[in-house]
Design a protein around this motif. Structure first.
Motif, PDB file in Angstrom:
ATOM      1  N   LEU A  66     -15.743  -7.659 -24.806  1.00 42.37           N
ATOM      2  CA  LEU A  66     -14.619  -6.748 -25.096  1.00 42.37           C
ATOM      3  C   LEU A  66     -14.039  -6.984 -26.483  1.00 42.37           C
ATOM      4  CD1 LEU A  66     -12.884  -6.986 -21.595  1.00 42.37           C
ATOM      5  CD2 LEU A  66     -14.059  -4.972 -22.516  1.00 42.37           C
ATOM      6  N   ILE A  67     -14.167  -8.223 -26.972  1.00 41.65           N
ATOM      7  CA  ILE A  67     -13.634  -8.525 -28.310  1.00 41.65           C
ATOM      8  C   ILE A  67     -14.528  -7.872 -29.372  1.00 41.65           C
ATOM      9  CG2 ILE A  67     -12.951 -10.370 -29.893  1.00 41.65           C
ATOM     10  CD1 ILE A  67     -11.324 -10.360 -27.251  1.00 41.65           C
ATOM     11  N   GLU A  68     -15.843  -8.036 -29.195  1.00 46.89           N
ATOM     12  CA  GLU A  68     -16.770  -7.387 -30.129  1.00 46.89           C
ATOM     13  C   GLU A  68     -16.562  -5.866 -30.100  1.00 46.89           C
ATOM     14  OE1 GLU A  68     -21.436  -8.032 -30.901  1.00 46.89           O
ATOM     15  OE2 GLU A  68     -21.063  -6.818 -29.112  1.00 46.89           O
ATOM     16  N   HIS A  69     -16.405  -5.339 -28.872  1.00 49.72           N
ATOM     17  CA  HIS A  69     -16.227  -3.892 -28.727  1.00 49.72           C
ATOM     18  C   HIS A  69     -14.930  -3.445 -29.395  1.00 49.72           C
ATOM     19  CE1 HIS A  69     -16.777   0.069 -27.046  1.00 49.72           C
ATOM     20  NE2 HIS A  69     -15.624   0.020 -26.411  1.00 49.72           N
ATOM     21  N   HIS A  70     -13.873  -4.224 -29.214  1.00 52.38           N
ATOM     22  CA  HIS A  70     -12.585  -3.902 -29.828  1.00 52.38           C
ATOM     23  C   HIS A  70     -12.692  -3.954 -31.352  1.00 52.38           C
ATOM     24  CE1 HIS A  70      -8.532  -5.134 -31.372  1.00 52.38           C
ATOM     25  NE2 HIS A  70      -8.194  -4.070 -30.677  1.00 52.38           N
ATOM     26  N   ASP A  71     -13.274  -5.035 -31.862  1.00 54.38           N
ATOM     27  CA  ASP A  71     -13.341  -5.220 -33.318  1.00 54.38           C
ATOM     28  C   ASP A  71     -14.228  -4.164 -33.973  1.00 54.38           C
ATOM     29  OD1 ASP A  71     -11.701  -7.351 -32.952  1.00 54.38           O
ATOM     30  OD2 ASP A  71     -13.235  -8.900 -33.272  1.00 54.38           O
ATOM     31  N   ALA A  72     -15.303  -3.768 -33.282  1.00 57.24           N
ATOM     32  CA  ALA A  72     -16.246  -2.825 -33.889  1.00 57.24           C
ATOM     33  C   ALA A  72     -15.685  -1.405 -33.927  1.00 57.24           C
ATOM     34  CB  ALA A  72     -17.572  -2.839 -33.134  1.00 57.24           C
TER      35      ALA A  72
END
Ligand code: 1HE
Length: 267
Positions: free
Chosen positions: A73-79
């Motif tokens: 979810l962090i990668e998804h949020h940041d991307a």
């Protein structure tokens, strides 16, 4: 045969046992084994090669207290992805999970702690799931403002049924313990280590002939997508190949001369 270069894998820890069983461990315990792009690509790599590399069975595990927390979810949020970008992410998940389900190599998932969201999608792509007493299943996408993108609408609905899946997503319902087995989320629940039980089962399956296991872990899934009419035809073709394989002759001879084990009820 294809070669699997273990050193190429960073997010998967790979370990081979001498009977052809491979242990594939999602190895991001600090992130609760969340599935980022790199991990999905490593799953695609491994499970694309496994059927041609002599892998007889796989134990699929997660490092630490949780099997897998699903989408990173962090990668998804940041991307901050575009719709098209995330569609392509999901297509890579499908590539990995279809290779698992349809690849022909038996996969035994050893589950503990959270098996949630994409983690449940991953687990449901294995052929056999073993849970321990800490294990729990959920689809928190509904609460996170998301939707499943890794095949839950197909595989989780297939395991628990459409209505239960919808309830899991609408209300965040968690299933655990014997109830999870009764619903079909796992086939085994153990008091001790799910890894040990999954390994025991994988070793047992690895003693079957590879072509037989290929049919079990490929043909059955394909047939679910066919009409009954076409599935019956495909079954006859698969059985034509499998049931006449030269390697099976010794097993048939052992049955004929009464040296092979008989099927008996559990004692
Ligand atoms: C993560 C993730 C993650 C943990 N992505 N980083 N999945 C979810 O909604 C599950 C989200 N995760 C959780 O509910 C909990 O983390 C757990 C129940 C799995 C574990 O709880 P806990 O108390 O052991 O750990 P934690 O303190 O919540 O998290 C520890 C670290 O892991 C923390 O990072 P840190 O750098 O702050 O230490 C978390 O951010 C990180 N972490 N889970 C990224 N999921 C193709 S579509 C699929 C759709 C989905 O899968 S939606 C995701 C559903």
């Amino acid at each position: 045969a294809a070669q699997i270069d273990i050193s190429r894998f960073k997010n998967l820890a790979l370990d081979t046992q001498d009977d052809g069983v491979w242990v594939v461990t999602i190895d991001r315990p600090k992130k609760r084994n969340a599935l980022d792009i790199d991990t999905i690509e490593e799953l695609v790599d491994f499970f694309s090669l496994a059927p041609r590399a002599g892998v007889k069975a796989v134990v699929l595990a997660g490092s630490g207290d949780h099997f897998c927390a699903g989408l990173d979810l962090i990668e998804h949020h940041d991307a901050d992805r575009s719709p098209a970008d995330f569609m392509h992410v999901c297509l890579r998940w499908h590539e990995a999970f279809n290779k698992m389900e349809y690849g022909g190599v038996p996969i035994f998932a050893a589950l503990q702690g959270a098996v949630v969201g994409g983690g449940l999608e991953l687990a449901s792509s294995a052929h056999v799931r073993v849970m321990d007493q800490t294990c729990y299943f959920a689809l928190p996408e509904g609460q996170r403002g998301l939707f499943t993108g890794g095949g839950a609408t197909i595989r989780v609905a297939d395991l628990v049924g459409k209505s239960r899946m919808i309830d899991m997503m609408l209300t965040g319902r968690v299933y655990q313990g014997q109830e999870a087995v009764d619903l079909g989320l796992a086939q085994y629940i153990v008091e001790g280590s799910s890894f040990d039980k999954a390994m025991e089962l994988a070793r047992k399956a690895a003693q079957n002939l590879p072509l037989t296991n290929f049919a079990i872990c490929s043909a059955i899934s394909h047939m679910q997508n066919m009409s009954a009419f076409d599935a019956a035809y495909a079954e006859a073709v698969v059985a034509g190949v499998v049931n006449t394989q030269p390697d099976a002759r010794a097993r048939l001879a052992a049955f004929a001369d009464k040296s092979a084990a008989r099927v008996r009820p559990n004692s």
